[in-house]
Design a protein around this motif. Structure first.
Motif, PDB file in Angstrom:
ATOM      1  N   LEU A 307       0.816  -1.219   0.000  1.00 61.74           N
ATOM      2  CA  LEU A 307       0.000   0.000   0.000  1.00 61.74           C
ATOM      3  C   LEU A 307       0.852   1.272   0.000  1.00 61.74           C
ATOM      4  O   LEU A 307       0.350   2.346  -0.332  1.00 61.74           O
ATOM      5  N   ARG A 308       2.106   1.150   0.346  1.00 70.43           N
ATOM      6  CA  ARG A 308       2.970   2.329   0.328  1.00 70.43           C
ATOM      7  C   ARG A 308       3.153   2.856  -1.100  1.00 70.43           C
ATOM      8  O   ARG A 308       3.360   4.058  -1.300  1.00 70.43           O
ATOM      9  N   ASP A 309       3.117   1.941  -2.073  1.00 69.52           N
ATOM     10  CA  ASP A 309       3.309   2.332  -3.470  1.00 69.52           C
ATOM     11  C   ASP A 309       2.042   2.211  -4.306  1.00 69.52           C
ATOM     12  O   ASP A 309       1.990   2.712  -5.425  1.00 69.52           O
ATOM     13  N   ASP A 310       1.054   1.521  -3.765  1.00 68.92           N
ATOM     14  CA  ASP A 310      -0.166   1.266  -4.547  1.00 68.92           C
ATOM     15  C   ASP A 310      -1.377   1.428  -3.634  1.00 68.92           C
ATOM     16  O   ASP A 310      -1.638   0.590  -2.784  1.00 68.92           O
ATOM     17  N   SER A 311      -2.106   2.511  -3.827  1.00 68.11           N
ATOM     18  CA  SER A 311      -3.277   2.778  -2.979  1.00 68.11           C
ATOM     19  C   SER A 311      -4.575   2.363  -3.649  1.00 68.11           C
ATOM     20  O   SER A 311      -5.653   2.747  -3.201  1.00 68.11           O
ATOM     21  N   SER A 312      -4.494   1.561  -4.706  1.00 66.70           N
ATOM     22  CA  SER A 312      -5.687   1.173  -5.460  1.00 66.70           C
ATOM     23  C   SER A 312      -6.643   0.341  -4.614  1.00 66.70           C
ATOM     24  O   SER A 312      -6.262  -0.227  -3.584  1.00 66.70           O
ATOM     25  N   ALA A 313      -7.881   0.260  -5.068  1.00 68.51           N
ATOM     26  CA  ALA A 313      -8.883  -0.548  -4.367  1.00 68.51           C
ATOM     27  C   ALA A 313      -8.460  -2.010  -4.314  1.00 68.51           C
ATOM     28  O   ALA A 313      -8.672  -2.694  -3.306  1.00 68.51           O
ATOM     29  N   LEU A 314      -7.861  -2.510  -5.383  1.00 67.44           N
ATOM     30  CA  LEU A 314      -7.427  -3.904  -5.397  1.00 67.44           C
ATOM     31  C   LEU A 314      -6.348  -4.151  -4.352  1.00 67.44           C
ATOM     32  O   LEU A 314      -6.390  -5.163  -3.636  1.00 67.44           O
ATOM     33  N   ALA A 315      -5.398  -3.244  -4.231  1.00 72.26           N
ATOM     34  CA  ALA A 315      -4.342  -3.401  -3.227  1.00 72.26           C
ATOM     35  C   ALA A 315      -4.925  -3.372  -1.817  1.00 72.26           C
ATOM     36  O   ALA A 315      -4.510  -4.141  -0.942  1.00 72.26           O
ATOM     37  N   GLN A 316      -5.898  -2.512  -1.588  1.00 68.74           N
ATOM     38  CA  GLN A 316      -6.542  -2.453  -0.275  1.00 68.74           C
ATOM     39  C   GLN A 316      -7.332  -3.729   0.006  1.00 68.74           C
ATOM     40  O   GLN A 316      -7.347  -4.232   1.132  1.00 68.74           O
ATOM     41  N   LEU A 317      -7.992  -4.250  -1.006  1.00 69.12           N
ATOM     42  CA  LEU A 317      -8.721  -5.518  -0.841  1.00 69.12           C
ATOM     43  C   LEU A 317      -7.774  -6.652  -0.481  1.00 69.12           C
ATOM     44  O   LEU A 317      -8.070  -7.476   0.393  1.00 69.12           O
ATOM     45  N   LYS A 318      -6.642  -6.701  -1.139  1.00 73.15           N
ATOM     46  CA  LYS A 318      -5.664  -7.754  -0.849  1.00 73.15           C
ATOM     47  C   LYS A 318      -5.161  -7.638   0.590  1.00 73.15           C
ATOM     48  O   LYS A 318      -4.995  -8.648   1.283  1.00 73.15           O
ATOM     49  N   ALA A 319      -4.928  -6.413   1.022  1.00 72.78           N
ATOM     50  CA  ALA A 319      -4.452  -6.205   2.390  1.00 72.78           C
ATOM     51  C   ALA A 319      -5.500  -6.642   3.411  1.00 72.78           C
ATOM     52  O   ALA A 319      -5.196  -7.361   4.372  1.00 72.78           O
ATOM     53  N   ALA A 320      -6.744  -6.208   3.213  1.00 78.79           N
ATOM     54  CA  ALA A 320      -7.814  -6.548   4.160  1.00 78.79           C
ATOM     55  C   ALA A 320      -8.123  -8.039   4.135  1.00 78.79           C
ATOM     56  O   ALA A 320      -8.411  -8.643   5.181  1.00 78.79           O
TER      57      ALA A 320
END
Length: 439
Positions: A307-320
């Protein structure tokens, strides 16, 4: 191609025909991948198709029968009711669901958890140990190769700009106290105010001296997994908080301040307990086996720090998905439930039990926020649902393998802990979480 290009048949007529089954059997027996992944599968399976596909002309056929033996298919034909009586594993779905699974080459476990495929007969525990084999098996099935459905999510470049504020919510509209994050924050202020250092441990110290070596080992083992797990989530949460803050979601950020604080307290609790109660030399990290390290040492930090380099919805979904759905919602919930039940049933270690009960209460709020976050992202980006499901399928495989990994180190586990209970509870927790997602 195994079918005619100009053939105007429906999906049912193309799939599940005799020629298609013959082609599938050949494909199974020439697949090096299935030979490797299916080498421990030695049982027949019925893929029941209900309602019956139009391409199945035999009156007594109920679906497809596969006799699988150590990486080979000995027999592949239409199944009958007699096969269903003698076969130990029956999966049932309609033809469209089977076609979808076949074309995507996915194992059916996720579909079972979502109830689109029914486990009519057999053990989900057994099937979970053969997920890679099931996936490899379906990947060998012939598909309509000229029908490709591709989906790609392109990360949009976001120009970098200097941080600044144009207005503040508290001085314009005011905080939304009816929002779900703010309601969680109110609960955190009531139920999350506890001090690990205040929990009395003198009774635990006395009991610890009386435990056998095996009893101490399992207690240290489970604690070692939680110690590192709680520290990992404490270390890795900050990038998500930063993204939420950058998006101006002040109510969510306010709740997440309590979230991180609570994870820090959980880390503190296990460290205090290890130092004050668990006597003798302890190499905690020796209990961190390969599958545990894959999830906690690699995938969790990778998903959050991306998320430091990619704030996209997909990146957030992967994190959550990694953090809330699997690490907390499936593994931690299962471990804490087992730990709590074990201590209550055996009237053991009151200090440890008190701490775990407090931790469980905190984690329930964390998981609730994770589901809220995933649903918010899915509502705005429904096309990402399939990629999320694929990731959850992969992560659930990791989680169940961590459970297998724990119990493989013992012939008999002290205090009545059972692998089947762990796996069943983990899968049930996962199902409960999936049912709450907007998929």
């Amino acid at each position: 191609m195994w079918f005619k290009k100009d053939q105007k048949e429906t999906d049912e007529l193309t799939y599940f025909s005799k020629s298609w089954m013959e082609e599938w059997k050949k494909s199974i027996n020439t697949s090096d991948n299935y030979k490797k992944k299916g080498k421990s599968w030695n049982a027949p399976i019925v893929l029941k198709i209900e309602p019956k596909a139009e391409s199945i002309k035999e009156e007594d056929a109920t679906g497809i029968f596969l006799n699988l033996s150590y990486g080979e298919c000995l027999e592949l034909r239409y199944s009958t009711e007699k096969d269903e009586q003698t076969c130990n594993l029956i999966l049932k779905a309609d033809s469209k669901t089977w076609i979808n699974l076949i074309e995507k080459g996915k194992d059916p476990t996720m579909s079972i958890l979502k109830n689109s495929v029914k486990l009519e007969k057999g053990s989900l525990i057994m099937l979970s140990t053969q997920r890679k084999a099931a996936e490899a098996l379906l990947k060998t099935a012939p598909t309509q190769q000229d029908r490709h459905v591709t989906s790609a999510v392109t990360k949009q470049d976001q120009p970098k700009k200097e941080p600044s504020h144009t207005s503040f919510k508290t001085t314009t509209h005011g905080l939304n106290f009816e929002s779900f994050p703010m309601k969680l924050f109110q609960k955190a202020k009531i139920y999350g105010i506890w001090n690990p250092a205040d929990i009395g441990l003198s009774a635990d110290q006395d009991e610890w001296k009386e435990f056998s070596a095996d009893e101490r080992k399992i207690l240290i083992h489970l604690s070692a997994l939680f110690m590192a797990g709680e520290e990992a989530v404490t270390l890795d949460l900050l990038p998500l908080i930063q993204i939420i803050a950058q998006e101006g979601r002040i109510e969510e950020e306010i709740y997440l301040t309590s979230f991180l604080w609570e994870e820090a307290k959980h880390t503190e609790f296990f460290s205090i307990y290890a130092q004050q109660v668990m006597s003798g030399p302890k190499d905690f990290e020796s209990f961190h086996k390969p599958m545990y390290k894959i999830l906690f040492y690699e995938k969790l930090p990778r998903a959050l720090h991306a998320l430091r380099d990619d704030s996209s919805a997909l990146a957030q979904l992967k994190a959550a998905a990694t953090y809330n759905m699997i690490v907390e919602g499936t593994l931690a919930e299962t471990g804490y439930a087992a730990f709590s039940n074990m201590l209550k049933d055996n009237n053991l270690l009151p200090g440890l039990l008190e701490g775990i009960e407090k931790l469980k209460q905190d984690e329930s709020r964390h998981i609730a926020f994770g589901i809220y976050l995933i649903n918010r992202l899915l509502d705005d980006n429904p096309s990402l649902g399939e990629e999320l499901e694929d990731l959850l399928e992969e992560l659930l495989y990791d989680a169940t393998n961590i459970i297998h990994e724990i119990f493989s180190q013992y012939d008999t586990v002290p205090f009545g802990l059972e692998k089947e209970w762990f796996l069943n509870h983990a899968i049930k927790q996962f199902q409960n979480r999936m049912a709450k997602l907007n998929l």
